[in-house]
Design an enzyme around this catalytic site. Structure first.
Site, PDB file in Angstrom:
ATOM      1  N   ASP A   1      -2.769  24.634 -53.055  1.00 26.72           N
ATOM      2  CA  ASP A   1      -2.930  24.598 -51.330  1.00 26.72           C
ATOM      3  C   ASP A   1      -2.873  23.359 -50.705  1.00 26.72           C
ATOM      4  O   ASP A   1      -3.583  22.687 -50.314  1.00 26.72           O
ATOM      5  CB  ASP A   1      -4.390  25.223 -50.836  1.00 26.72           C
ATOM      6  CG  ASP A   1      -4.356  26.653 -50.583  1.00 26.72           C
ATOM      7  OD1 ASP A   1      -3.130  27.422 -50.509  1.00 26.72           O
ATOM      8  OD2 ASP A   1      -5.378  27.280 -50.520  1.00 26.72           O
TER       9      ASP A   1
ATOM     10  N   LYS B   1      -0.101  32.997 -56.086  1.00 24.96           N
ATOM     11  CA  LYS B   1       0.519  31.614 -56.688  1.00 24.96           C
ATOM     12  C   LYS B   1      -0.266  30.855 -57.473  1.00 24.96           C
ATOM     13  O   LYS B   1      -0.126  30.277 -58.411  1.00 24.96           O
ATOM     14  CB  LYS B   1       1.062  30.980 -55.373  1.00 24.96           C
ATOM     15  CG  LYS B   1       1.651  31.597 -54.286  1.00 24.96           C
ATOM     16  CD  LYS B   1       1.930  30.806 -53.033  1.00 24.96           C
ATOM     17  CE  LYS B   1       0.810  30.390 -52.235  1.00 24.96           C
ATOM     18  NZ  LYS B   1       0.306  31.442 -51.790  1.00 24.96           N
ATOM     19  N   THR B   2      -1.695  30.709 -56.902  1.00 26.02           N
ATOM     20  CA  THR B   2      -2.663  29.953 -57.744  1.00 26.02           C
ATOM     21  C   THR B   2      -2.970  30.788 -59.188  1.00 26.02           C
ATOM     22  O   THR B   2      -3.153  30.162 -60.126  1.00 26.02           O
ATOM     23  CB  THR B   2      -3.952  29.611 -56.900  1.00 26.02           C
ATOM     24  OG1 THR B   2      -3.731  29.250 -55.765  1.00 26.02           O
ATOM     25  CG2 THR B   2      -4.997  29.092 -57.641  1.00 26.02           C
TER      26      THR B   2
ATOM     27  N   LYS C   1      -3.645  40.075 -53.708  1.00 27.55           N
ATOM     28  CA  LYS C   1      -5.035  39.798 -53.455  1.00 27.55           C
ATOM     29  C   LYS C   1      -5.498  40.695 -52.542  1.00 27.55           C
ATOM     30  O   LYS C   1      -6.968  41.112 -52.738  1.00 27.55           O
ATOM     31  CB  LYS C   1      -5.032  38.136 -53.023  1.00 27.55           C
ATOM     32  CG  LYS C   1      -6.526  37.416 -52.851  1.00 27.55           C
ATOM     33  CD  LYS C   1      -6.653  36.326 -52.559  1.00 27.55           C
ATOM     34  CE  LYS C   1      -8.119  35.750 -52.543  1.00 27.55           C
ATOM     35  NZ  LYS C   1      -8.002  34.122 -52.438  1.00 27.55           N
TER      36      LYS C   1
END
Length: 748
Positions: free
Chosen positions: A598, A543-544, A697
């Site tokens: 986050d 997401k990041t 990840k």
């Protein structure tokens, strides 16, 4: 601008003017044959520099013998000579553009007495310009003339030529029909000046037009136009016009905006352009004093000269400009400080009294500058006080081009700028750079050019000036060295996608395309200045990295990421202040992206309880719904692994769009592994099946572990393509890292 006087230099004998009425003409007379020595080539005018004191117009008279010059009593007194004395006389050639824009004279009677006389300044100005047309006036010069049956003398106090800086030396110029004459008279002279500025336009400015680029002001033409219209337009007209309109002049203005955008430069140049008293420049904290009452006295002292001027001259008083830098340091909102002294409150009260009190001054212009308009007491900002509030914001592309041209003008004139330097391209590349940062870019580029000519082995080696060239490459490297304070956080964004971006399957590509379309919508939309998007999914699903990629690829001038890692150890209030500051900074840029990474970590969510910071969550809720100022568009991208919690506290519903970022399926994992090229073709399928339902990840983590080999040291060979990861070793690493229990991922 002093002109030339090396023509026809000679010594002549002083004599009286040939007739009494000629003594009132302010002319010097000589014989017809001597007149040829003083005629300006190409004209019928003749000027003589008499005794190195003043320049007089010269005419011929048959009664004057050769070698003699006739001066009246005032001229002889000025030159300190008597009749029959010798004096040096030389021809004076006036330079171009020598007409007087402003002439300030002090009137007095030739024969002093106790009588009083009212002098109409408008009529007298016309009379003087007609009688002394084309004559040269020098500061300190005394002139005798007759007006309405009385004999007066005037002393030249100021002789200002248009476009010429006022100096402490000799000032002189030619009287013309456009010369603006200001009359002064001491209270003891018995002369009362009326209609001081009735017939002429105001002399508030030293020149008639403004070239902002020549003043070193770039990209602020619109702001300067606003300032001129609000603060100076009424002062350009004669006082009787504003009196008839029934308006008062603006007494104060506030320049606010980000640091380095040119507020101080603008105020300083305004002070230079004005024809009034020399501006008083005060740094806010300099006013403060540790002694009781001393701070208030310092404020009163700033206005003392203006008060004295207004008492003695009234409407004829010069304009007094007081420039307050960092005005927020002393004019904080009353009651906001808790130091127990009340000093800041007293300063605000003292300023309010001077600007807009019972005995308020009309000859003062207060210019305040600040980066924090929100800190200033609101009473100072109402009409009648600092009523003109102009935002000096970050320059647009055309403004940046003007600033770069200003700072490279001298090096271009002296052939130090290489032909390949494209200022237009640099202006396009420097989004969100302030004027000060652009100057820093130019200085950095010059440092690279100069460094090429130096040798650290021998710093005394002569430098070849001709070989110094500032190239386009120097500027491009300088852009990497000098980054804008309000620019994109490129380094922070790149850290969020260390492994780069790979094709993770159709679902990820679809979400990326849709989010990029939202960025395009923000750019062009007039009805959606604020768009918010939430990327939710399991931890490690990318997401990041996707949000950071959108921030980089969108090419927005302002991109900032707000993450919990930059706020470790801060209190709730400090965290809220940091978050609000990022949003406030974003509002200063026309296009902005803010990434809330986050969100559950930002609001300190803990599943036990559950516990979280209500203060931070409420701050985010307000900011996610607050529309930016007019002309500013913002895209907010949030990421979270706890979407259900955000739904409970109402934050998820504050986002316009929510996209789910899934873990990798078998096909998605196969695509990623094929791009990494670390497995043989036969092993890719087996590895992909084992990685089903795996966050990307975690995939990178397992691949990195397996690349080390069983004994270590194999990673370099694998990443260079000389060796492939063994599937058995990869599966063992995967087993060491994760195990599946009811499809939930457990990390050890």
């Amino acid at each position: 601008m002093a002109g030339r006087s090396q023509y026809g230099s000679s010594t002549m004998i002083v004599t009286n003017t040939p007739a009494a009425d000629l003594a009132l003409t302010n002319l010097a007379y000589c014989s017809p044959s001597d007149l040829r020595n003083f005629v300006v080539p190409g004209s019928r005018l003749a000027y003589a520099l008499v005794g190195d004191t003043c320049v007089l117009s010269v005419e011929s008279h048959d009664a004057i013998p050769n070698g003699h010059v006739a001066l009246n009593s005032g001229q002889r007194r000025q030159a300190r000579v008597s009749t029959a004395d010798s004096i040096s006389v030389s021809r004076f050639i006036p330079p171009e553009n020598f007409d007087l824009a402003l002439l300030t004279v002090e009137l007095e009677f030739v024969k002093k007495g106790t009588r009083e006389e009212h002098v109409d300044a408008a009529l007298l100005s016309q009379q003087i310009k007609k009688r002394f047309n084309k004559q040269i006036m020098t500061n300190g010069q005394k002139v005798i003339f007759e007006y309405h049956g009385n004999r007066y003398t005037f002393t030249v106090n100021q002789a200002a030529v248009e476009g010429q800086e006022r100096s402490k030396g000799i000032e002189r110029g030619i009287i013309s029909a456009d010369t603006y004459i200001i009359f002064e008279a001491s209270g003891s002279s018995g002369i009362k000046i009326v209609n001081q500025r009735e017939s002429a336009s105001s002399s508030i400015f030293k020149q008639r037009d403004f070239n902002l680029q020549s003043l070193g002001i770039g990209g602020l033409s619109a702001e300067f136009a606003d300032i001129f219209r609000r603060a100076f337009a009424s002062r350009v007209f004669p006082p009787h016009v504003t009196t008839k309109l029934g308006i008062k002049h603006v007494k104060g203005m506030l320049l606010y905006g980000p640091p380095g955008t040119g507020k101080t430069l603008m105020a300083r140049q305004i002070g230079k352009m004005l024809n009034g008293k020399e501006p008083k420049i005060v740094n806010g904290p300099e006013v403060l004093s540790k002694f009781v009452g001393e701070t208030e006295k310092n404020v009163r002292d700033l206005f003392a000269d203006a008060e004295q001027d207004q008492r003695t001259k009234g409407d004829q008083s010069d304009l007094h400009v007081i420039i307050f830098d960092e005005i927020d340091a002393i004019c904080k909102s009353r009651g906001s400080t808790r130091d127990g002294t009340g000093v800041h409150d007293s300063i605000v009260n003292q300023l309010l009294t001077k600007i807009d009190g019972v005995e308020s001054l009309n000859n003062v212009l207060l210019i305040g500058m600040t980066n924090r308009k929100d800190l200033i007491d609101e009473a100072l900002l109402r009409p009648g006080r600092l009523e003109v509030q102009v935002e000096i914001s970050l320059p647009d592309e055309n403004g940046r081009l003007q600033i770069l041209q200003i700072h490279t003008n001298k090096m271009k004139e002296n052939s130090f700028l290489a032909p390949d330097v494209n200022l237009q391209e640099l202006a396009a590349r420097t989004k969100n750079y302030s004027g000060a940062e652009l100057e820093g870019v130019v200085k950095s580029a010059v440092s690279f050019a100069l460094n090429r000519q130096l040798s650290l082995d021998d710093l005394t080696k002569p430098v070849d000036e001709e070989s110094i060239k500032v190239t386009m490459d120097d500027f491009l490297v300088a852009l990497q060295e000098v980054t804008p304070a309000f620019g994109a956080s490129t380094d922070d964004l790149e850290r969020c996608r260390i492994n780069g971006i790979v094709d993770c399957g159709e679902r990820h590509s679809h979400i990326y395309r849709r989010t990029m379309l939202l960025a395009e919508q923000v750019k062009v939309s007039k009805g959606s200045p604020l768009i918010t998007c939430l990327l939710e999914g399991p931890s490690g699903s990318g997401k990041t990295a996707m949000a950071a990629t959108i921030g980089i690829e969108s090419d927005f001038p302002y991109v900032k990421i707000i993450s919990a890692e930059s706020m470790i150890g801060l209190s709730e209030g400090s965290k809220c202040a940091q978050i609000v500051k990022v949003f406030e900074d974003a509002y200063k840029s026309p296009l902005s992206i803010i990434i809330l990474d986050d969100i559950e970590r930002l609001i300190e969510y803990v599943a036990i309880g559950p516990r979280f910071s209500n203060l931070i969550s409420q701050t985010l809720l307000v900011l996610l719904k607050r529309l930016p100022p007019k002309g500013k568009n913002v895209l907010v991208i949030g990421t979270t692994s706890e979407v259900n919690f955000l739904k409970m506290v109402g934050i998820r519903d504050a986002f316009s769009v929510t996209y789910h970022i899934p873990t990798l399926g078998t096909e998605d994992a196969r695509k990623v592994l094929q791009q990494l090229k670390v497995f043989s073709d036969d092993d890719v399928d087996s590895a992909a099946e084992a990685l089903n339902d795996m966050p990307i990840k975690m995939l990178y983590m397992v691949v990195e572990m397996a690349a080390q080999g069983e004994q270590g040291g194999e990673a370099e060979a694998i990443y260079s393509g000389r060796q492939k990861i063994k599937i058995n070793h990869f599966l063992n690493c995967l087993q060491d890292v994760v195990q599946y229990q009811d499809k939930d991922l457990v990390v050890y």
